[in-house]
Design a protein around this motif. Structure first.
Motif, PDB file in Angstrom:
ATOM      1  N   ALA A   1       0.838  -1.206   0.000  1.00 48.37           N
ATOM      2  CA  ALA A   1       0.000   0.000   0.000  1.00 48.37           C
ATOM      3  C   ALA A   1       0.874   1.258   0.000  1.00 48.37           C
TER       4      ALA A   1
ATOM      5  N   SER B   1       2.417   1.827  -3.381  1.00 47.78           N
ATOM      6  CA  SER B   1       1.501   1.805  -4.526  1.00 47.78           C
ATOM      7  C   SER B   1       1.328   3.171  -5.182  1.00 47.78           C
TER       8      SER B   1
ATOM      9  N   LEU C   1      -3.843  -2.399  -8.991  1.00 47.86           N
ATOM     10  CA  LEU C   1      -3.113  -3.345  -8.143  1.00 47.86           C
ATOM     11  C   LEU C   1      -4.117  -4.132  -7.308  1.00 47.86           C
TER      12      LEU C   1
ATOM     13  N   LEU D   1      -5.008  -1.884   3.764  1.00 52.33           N
ATOM     14  CA  LEU D   1      -4.989  -1.289   2.414  1.00 52.33           C
ATOM     15  C   LEU D   1      -5.796   0.007   2.329  1.00 52.33           C
TER      16      LEU D   1
ATOM     17  N   VAL E   1      -4.768  -0.071  -3.718  1.00 53.01           N
ATOM     18  CA  VAL E   1      -4.660  -1.532  -3.835  1.00 53.01           C
ATOM     19  C   VAL E   1      -6.005  -2.181  -3.488  1.00 53.01           C
TER      20      VAL E   1
END
Ligand code: PEP
Length: 251
Positions: A27, A30, A39, A55, A60
């Motif tokens: 996370a 990302s 993702l 998350l 994500v």
């Protein structure tokens, strides 16, 4: 324009604490991944609620690795689709070759599971792929075509908006042997044609088709450069946040 996706299948790995740590690392990293690349992580069932929490606020998305072929009731050991959505899942993987090989997952069961998952609002990552004997016998196109037809031909064009296909040659999963970019591309193009035959060119063009099988930072670029490869379903390399993100930066 179809979406690019990199999805991590953690399989039966990590404790809850390790999974949360991995999810937090994914996370955090990302934000480096361009917005047009989705993702997804697929931890074991026991981790879903905690990983969903980890998350939160990141791009994500969360996937299960499987779901039950029944809605609810006396099916000991199974996990229903409404349990997955209530745990925070947006996706489920279905038909992974390990489920087909070790747990008797049939295309008929996959039709039931896909129906339930889509009705619950989950996206489905449907895995297909030939084994080594089938590849060596030159049957790979036929095997994959049959898997796609047996499952997805039971659905509508509208349903296909929530379906991602993952081509995973069984001989390449966890073996370190990757399909060459050309081997992967010719099957991906075949899958798109099989989808176009049933649903039309627009739906086929809009369907994300992932490659899976020993995909890693060192080979992702070449695979993802192929016109019909829209990302990856990643096993081993998804257990290291850096490698997973590196793969997602390979478009
Ligand atoms: C998988 O199991 O979906 C997979 C692709 O595994 P690996 O990347 O480890 O080959």
């Amino acid at each position: 324009m179809r979406k690019k996706i990199v999805a991590g299948n953690w399989k039966m790995n990590t404790t809850v604490a390790e999974g949360v740590e991995l999810a937090k690392a994914v996370a955090a990293a990302s934000s480096q991944v361009p917005s047009q690349v989705g993702l997804v992580v697929a931890p074991p069932f026991t981790h879903l609620v905690s990983v969903a929490e980890a998350l939160k606020g990141s791009k994500v998305e969360l996937s299960a690795q499987n779901c039950a072929d029944k809605e609810k009731g006396a099916y000991t050991g199974e996990v229903a689709v409404n349990m997955l959505t209530s745990a925070g899942c947006q996706w489920t993987i279905l038909g992974h070759s390990e489920r087909r090989q070790y747990y008797g997952e049939t295309d008929e069961k996959l039709v039931e599971k896909t129906k339930l998952a889509l009705a619950a609002g989950l996206g489905v990552i449907l895995c297909v792929g030939e084994n080594l004997d089938e590849r060596e016998a030159g049957k790979h196109f036929d095997v994959v075509t049959a898997q796609i037809k047996n499952v997805l031909y039971n659905f509508t064009e509208a349903d296909m908006a929530k379906v991602v296909v993952a081509y995973e040659p069984v001989w390449a999963i966890g073996t370190g042997k990757t399909a060459t970019a050309e081997q992967a591309e010719e099957i991906h193009a075949c899958i798109r044609k099989v989808l176009a035959d049933k649903f039309g060119a627009k739906v086929a063009d809009d369907t994300t088709i992932l490659y899976g099988g020993s995909c890693k930072p060192s080979n992702a670029k070449e695979l993802f450069a192929q016109p019909d490869i829209d990302g990856g379903l990643i096993g081993g390399a998804a257990l290291k946040a850096d490698d997973f993100i590196q793969i997602a930066l390979s478009f």
